[in-house]
Design a protein around this motif. Structure first.
Motif, PDB file in Angstrom:
ATOM      1  N   LEU A  76       0.824  -1.212   0.000  1.00  0.00           N
ATOM      2  CA  LEU A  76       0.000   0.000   0.000  1.00  0.00           C
ATOM      3  C   LEU A  76       0.858   1.262   0.000  1.00  0.00           C
ATOM      4  O   LEU A  76       0.529   2.248  -0.663  1.00  0.00           O
ATOM      5  CB  LEU A  76      -0.934   0.001   1.209  1.00  0.00           C
ATOM      6  N   SER A  77       1.971   1.242   0.722  1.00  0.00           N
ATOM      7  CA  SER A  77       2.871   2.390   0.741  1.00  0.00           C
ATOM      8  C   SER A  77       3.452   2.646  -0.652  1.00  0.00           C
ATOM      9  O   SER A  77       3.536   3.792  -1.103  1.00  0.00           O
ATOM     10  CB  SER A  77       3.997   2.151   1.745  1.00  0.00           C
ATOM     11  N   ILE A  78       3.816   1.577  -1.347  1.00  0.00           N
ATOM     12  CA  ILE A  78       4.381   1.719  -2.696  1.00  0.00           C
ATOM     13  C   ILE A  78       3.375   2.351  -3.642  1.00  0.00           C
ATOM     14  O   ILE A  78       3.696   3.292  -4.374  1.00  0.00           O
ATOM     15  CB  ILE A  78       4.829   0.338  -3.231  1.00  0.00           C
ATOM     16  N   VAL A  79       2.133   1.842  -3.652  1.00  0.00           N
ATOM     17  CA  VAL A  79       1.166   2.327  -4.639  1.00  0.00           C
ATOM     18  C   VAL A  79       0.579   3.685  -4.255  1.00  0.00           C
ATOM     19  O   VAL A  79       0.260   4.501  -5.134  1.00  0.00           O
ATOM     20  CB  VAL A  79       0.042   1.294  -4.875  1.00  0.00           C
ATOM     21  N   GLN A  80       0.431   3.962  -2.959  1.00  0.00           N
ATOM     22  CA  GLN A  80      -0.146   5.234  -2.544  1.00  0.00           C
ATOM     23  C   GLN A  80       0.845   6.388  -2.681  1.00  0.00           C
ATOM     24  O   GLN A  80       0.469   7.483  -3.113  1.00  0.00           O
ATOM     25  CB  GLN A  80      -0.652   5.136  -1.109  1.00  0.00           C
ATOM     26  N   TYR A  81       2.106   6.143  -2.319  1.00  0.00           N
ATOM     27  CA  TYR A  81       3.117   7.206  -2.375  1.00  0.00           C
ATOM     28  C   TYR A  81       3.937   7.153  -3.654  1.00  0.00           C
ATOM     29  O   TYR A  81       4.762   8.044  -3.899  1.00  0.00           O
ATOM     30  CB  TYR A  81       4.039   7.129  -1.155  1.00  0.00           C
ATOM     31  N   LYS A  82       3.726   6.105  -4.455  1.00  0.00           N
ATOM     32  CA  LYS A  82       4.464   5.918  -5.712  1.00  0.00           C
ATOM     33  C   LYS A  82       5.965   6.110  -5.491  1.00  0.00           C
ATOM     34  O   LYS A  82       6.618   6.955  -6.112  1.00  0.00           O
ATOM     35  CB  LYS A  82       3.945   6.866  -6.801  1.00  0.00           C
ATOM     36  N   SER A  83       6.481   5.298  -4.591  1.00  0.00           N
ATOM     37  CA  SER A  83       7.904   5.358  -4.284  1.00  0.00           C
ATOM     38  C   SER A  83       8.412   3.983  -3.881  1.00  0.00           C
ATOM     39  O   SER A  83       7.638   3.115  -3.447  1.00  0.00           O
ATOM     40  CB  SER A  83       8.182   6.370  -3.166  1.00  0.00           C
ATOM     41  N   LEU A  84       9.716   3.809  -4.047  1.00  0.00           N
ATOM     42  CA  LEU A  84      10.389   2.571  -3.655  1.00  0.00           C
ATOM     43  C   LEU A  84      11.440   2.907  -2.607  1.00  0.00           C
ATOM     44  O   LEU A  84      12.183   3.886  -2.759  1.00  0.00           O
ATOM     45  CB  LEU A  84      11.066   1.924  -4.872  1.00  0.00           C
ATOM     46  N   ARG A  85      11.501   2.124  -1.568  1.00  0.00           N
ATOM     47  CA  ARG A  85      12.449   2.390  -0.484  1.00  0.00           C
ATOM     48  C   ARG A  85      13.769   1.661  -0.737  1.00  0.00           C
ATOM     49  O   ARG A  85      13.800   0.446  -0.889  1.00  0.00           O
ATOM     50  CB  ARG A  85      11.855   1.968   0.855  1.00  0.00           C
ATOM     51  N   LEU A  86      14.850   2.429  -0.772  1.00  0.00           N
ATOM     52  CA  LEU A  86      16.197   1.891  -0.940  1.00  0.00           C
ATOM     53  C   LEU A  86      16.924   2.032   0.383  1.00  0.00           C
ATOM     54  O   LEU A  86      17.034   3.137   0.919  1.00  0.00           O
ATOM     55  CB  LEU A  86      16.960   2.635  -2.039  1.00  0.00           C
ATOM     56  N   SER A  87      17.436   0.922   0.909  1.00  0.00           N
ATOM     57  CA  SER A  87      17.997   0.896   2.261  1.00  0.00           C
ATOM     58  C   SER A  87      19.479   0.533   2.263  1.00  0.00           C
ATOM     59  O   SER A  87      20.000  -0.089   1.337  1.00  0.00           O
ATOM     60  CB  SER A  87      17.229  -0.102   3.135  1.00  0.00           C
ATOM     61  N   ASP A  88      20.140   0.911   3.348  1.00  0.00           N
ATOM     62  CA  ASP A  88      21.560   0.652   3.583  1.00  0.00           C
ATOM     63  C   ASP A  88      21.903  -0.819   3.334  1.00  0.00           C
ATOM     64  O   ASP A  88      21.298  -1.719   3.918  1.00  0.00           O
ATOM     65  CB  ASP A  88      21.871   1.026   5.043  1.00  0.00           C
ATOM     66  N   ILE A  89      22.877  -1.060   2.469  1.00  0.00           N
ATOM     67  CA  ILE A  89      23.268  -2.427   2.127  1.00  0.00           C
ATOM     68  C   ILE A  89      23.717  -3.222   3.347  1.00  0.00           C
ATOM     69  O   ILE A  89      23.563  -4.443   3.401  1.00  0.00           O
ATOM     70  CB  ILE A  89      24.392  -2.416   1.060  1.00  0.00           C
ATOM     71  N   ASN A  90      24.239  -2.542   4.349  1.00  0.00           N
ATOM     72  CA  ASN A  90      24.756  -3.231   5.533  1.00  0.00           C
ATOM     73  C   ASN A  90      23.657  -3.790   6.425  1.00  0.00           C
ATOM     74  O   ASN A  90      23.954  -4.469   7.417  1.00  0.00           O
ATOM     75  CB  ASN A  90      25.645  -2.284   6.343  1.00  0.00           C
ATOM     76  N   THR A  91      22.400  -3.523   6.095  1.00  0.00           N
ATOM     77  CA  THR A  91      21.286  -4.032   6.899  1.00  0.00           C
ATOM     78  C   THR A  91      20.520  -5.142   6.166  1.00  0.00           C
ATOM     79  O   THR A  91      19.453  -5.544   6.612  1.00  0.00           O
ATOM     80  CB  THR A  91      20.320  -2.894   7.267  1.00  0.00           C
ATOM     81  N   MET A  92      21.067  -5.635   5.038  1.00  0.00           N
ATOM     82  CA  MET A  92      20.418  -6.706   4.302  1.00  0.00           C
ATOM     83  C   MET A  92      20.572  -8.032   5.062  1.00  0.00           C
ATOM     84  O   MET A  92      21.351  -8.144   6.009  1.00  0.00           O
ATOM     85  CB  MET A  92      21.020  -6.828   2.894  1.00  0.00           C
ATOM     86  N   ASN A  93      19.845  -9.062   4.618  1.00  0.00           N
ATOM     87  CA  ASN A  93      19.839 -10.328   5.361  1.00  0.00           C
ATOM     88  C   ASN A  93      21.148 -11.100   5.233  1.00  0.00           C
ATOM     89  O   ASN A  93      21.413 -12.004   6.025  1.00  0.00           O
ATOM     90  CB  ASN A  93      18.661 -11.205   4.909  1.00  0.00           C
ATOM     91  N   ASP A  94      21.963 -10.781   4.245  1.00  0.00           N
ATOM     92  CA  ASP A  94      23.271 -11.415   4.092  1.00  0.00           C
ATOM     93  C   ASP A  94      24.310 -10.552   4.808  1.00  0.00           C
ATOM     94  O   ASP A  94      24.668  -9.477   4.334  1.00  0.00           O
ATOM     95  CB  ASP A  94      23.609 -11.548   2.605  1.00  0.00           C
ATOM     96  N   TYR A  95      24.830 -11.030   5.937  1.00  0.00           N
ATOM     97  CA  TYR A  95      25.751 -10.205   6.733  1.00  0.00           C
ATOM     98  C   TYR A  95      27.119 -10.053   6.068  1.00  0.00           C
ATOM     99  O   TYR A  95      27.948  -9.258   6.528  1.00  0.00           O
ATOM    100  CB  TYR A  95      25.910 -10.769   8.145  1.00  0.00           C
ATOM    101  N   SER A  96      27.370 -10.795   4.987  1.00  0.00           N
ATOM    102  CA  SER A  96      28.664 -10.684   4.310  1.00  0.00           C
ATOM    103  C   SER A  96      28.637  -9.697   3.141  1.00  0.00           C
ATOM    104  O   SER A  96      29.591  -9.640   2.365  1.00  0.00           O
ATOM    105  CB  SER A  96      29.124 -12.060   3.810  1.00  0.00           C
ATOM    106  N   GLU A  97      27.534  -8.945   2.992  1.00  0.00           N
ATOM    107  CA  GLU A  97      27.438  -7.969   1.905  1.00  0.00           C
ATOM    108  C   GLU A  97      28.722  -7.134   1.820  1.00  0.00           C
ATOM    109  O   GLU A  97      29.230  -6.654   2.834  1.00  0.00           O
ATOM    110  CB  GLU A  97      26.249  -7.029   2.130  1.00  0.00           C
ATOM    111  N   MET A  98      29.220  -6.936   0.607  1.00  0.00           N
ATOM    112  CA  MET A  98      30.434  -6.188   0.288  1.00  0.00           C
ATOM    113  C   MET A  98      31.697  -6.917   0.752  1.00  0.00           C
ATOM    114  O   MET A  98      32.694  -6.938   0.039  1.00  0.00           O
ATOM    115  CB  MET A  98      30.388  -4.767   0.862  1.00  0.00           C
ATOM    116  N   HIS A  99      31.670  -7.521   1.945  1.00  0.00           N
ATOM    117  CA  HIS A  99      32.838  -8.271   2.405  1.00  0.00           C
ATOM    118  C   HIS A  99      33.094  -9.469   1.483  1.00  0.00           C
ATOM    119  O   HIS A  99      34.248  -9.801   1.189  1.00  0.00           O
ATOM    120  CB  HIS A  99      32.637  -8.757   3.845  1.00  0.00           C
ATOM    121  N   TRP A 100      32.019 -10.121   1.052  1.00  0.00           N
ATOM    122  CA  TRP A 100      32.148 -11.236   0.133  1.00  0.00           C
ATOM    123  C   TRP A 100      32.849 -10.765  -1.147  1.00  0.00           C
ATOM    124  O   TRP A 100      33.780 -11.425  -1.641  1.00  0.00           O
ATOM    125  CB  TRP A 100      30.776 -11.818  -0.195  1.00  0.00           C
TER     126      TRP A 100
END
Length: 295
Positions: A34-58
């Motif tokens: 609902l947030s996506i369609v009502q505000y017509k926006s996509l949320r881009l978040s800090d890569i270091n908070t993704m579910n893979d804790y090895s992001e960038m380190h890999w």
């Protein structure tokens, strides 16, 4: 010793094939939908908070692997310079991401990202997505391809370093910063089932007498609303703070969302989803139910 007269080879990861993947899916809760369609926006978040804790380190480990393979072919000073620039690029540039998949009906993703199957997978037109002011590309899971990327990067930049001013080679630094950003498109092959496509945007990390700052510098794309500078916002998540931007797609048109897949535990029958889309100017989306027999 490497030949500095060798032809320039731009390092490249796989690009998104719009003909094979015309739709990319974002698994989410109904609240996020609902947030996506009502505000017509996509949320881009800090890569270091993704579910893979090895992001960038890999990805950095694959860079070191490429260096070790080529250690006898280039000057030691060159590798020291390269490692310093790669490390500094990661310190001063932070990728913000939103994650998608080329497959809109994967049980593990329903469970992990779509409110345990009660949410939806929102299918976006991939070609329109790529027109936004972001980097849009599939994740590369193959370690050999990842190492190959860095081997190509090392070979491409060595002649530039060899003939340039090592103390002030701003052109080379800018080139490396752009290339290093693609490290956010490399992941551990254990995640390959997700068939992930990422949209990413680089924000600047700055430190001064007032402390640490994040700044969005804007971007280039045919959609002007997404190309503007946007404020960095924060939200709380599992006891921490997550930096993000809400990227508008108001110029993407009414056909941006091509499909919505209802999760296997969804309480909706599709009518409500269609109504919500039409009420917010998003037209003609196909609605279907997941085939997963999960409850």
């Amino acid at each position: 010793m490497a030949d500095i007269s060798a032809p320039f080879k731009m390092p490249m990861l796989e690009e998104l094939d719009f003909s094979k993947s015309p739709v990319i899916f974002h698994y989410c809760s109904l609240e996020t939908f609902l947030s996506i369609v009502q505000y017509k926006s996509l949320r881009l978040s800090d890569i270091n908070t993704m579910n893979d804790y090895s992001e960038m380190h890999w990805a950095y480990d694959r860079f070191i692997e490429a260096v070790n393979q080529l250690i006898d072919e280039y000057d030691v000073e060159y590798f020291e310079y390269l490692d310093k620039l790669v490390s500094e690029a990661q310190l001063h540039t932070l990728p913000l991401l939103s994650c998608f998949s080329t497959d809109g009906d994967v049980l593990s993703q329903w469970r992990a990202y779509a409110d345990d199957g009660m949410g939806v997978a929102v299918g976006f037109d991939s070609a329109i997505m790529a027109s936004l002011a972001i980097r849009c590309a599939p994740v590369t899971y193959d370690p050999e391809l990842q190492v190959g990327f860095f081997r190509d990067l090392i070979a491409a930049t060595f002649p530039m370093w060899k003939i340039g001013d090592v103390k002030d080679n701003s052109h080379l630094a800018k080139f490396l910063t752009r290339a290093v950003f693609d490290m956010c498109l490399m992941k551990n092959p254990a995640f390959a089932e997700e068939k992930e496509v990422r949209i990413a945007r680089a924000v600047v990390v700055r430190h001064d007498g007032d402390g640490w700052h994040l700044e969005d510098a804007g971007g280039k794309g045919s959609d002007k609303s997404s190309g503007k500078k946007h404020p960095i916002k924060y939200r709380a998540k599992k006891g921490g703070l997550v930096a993000h931007i809400d990227l508008p797609f108001s110029g993407a048109g009414p056909k941006f969302i091509k499909e919505v897949v209802l999760g296997p535990r969804s309480a909706n029958k599709g009518t409500e989803i269609s109504m919500a889309l039409n009420a917010n100017g998003l037209k003609g989306s196909k609605i279907r139910l997941s085939t997963a027999t999960y409850r």
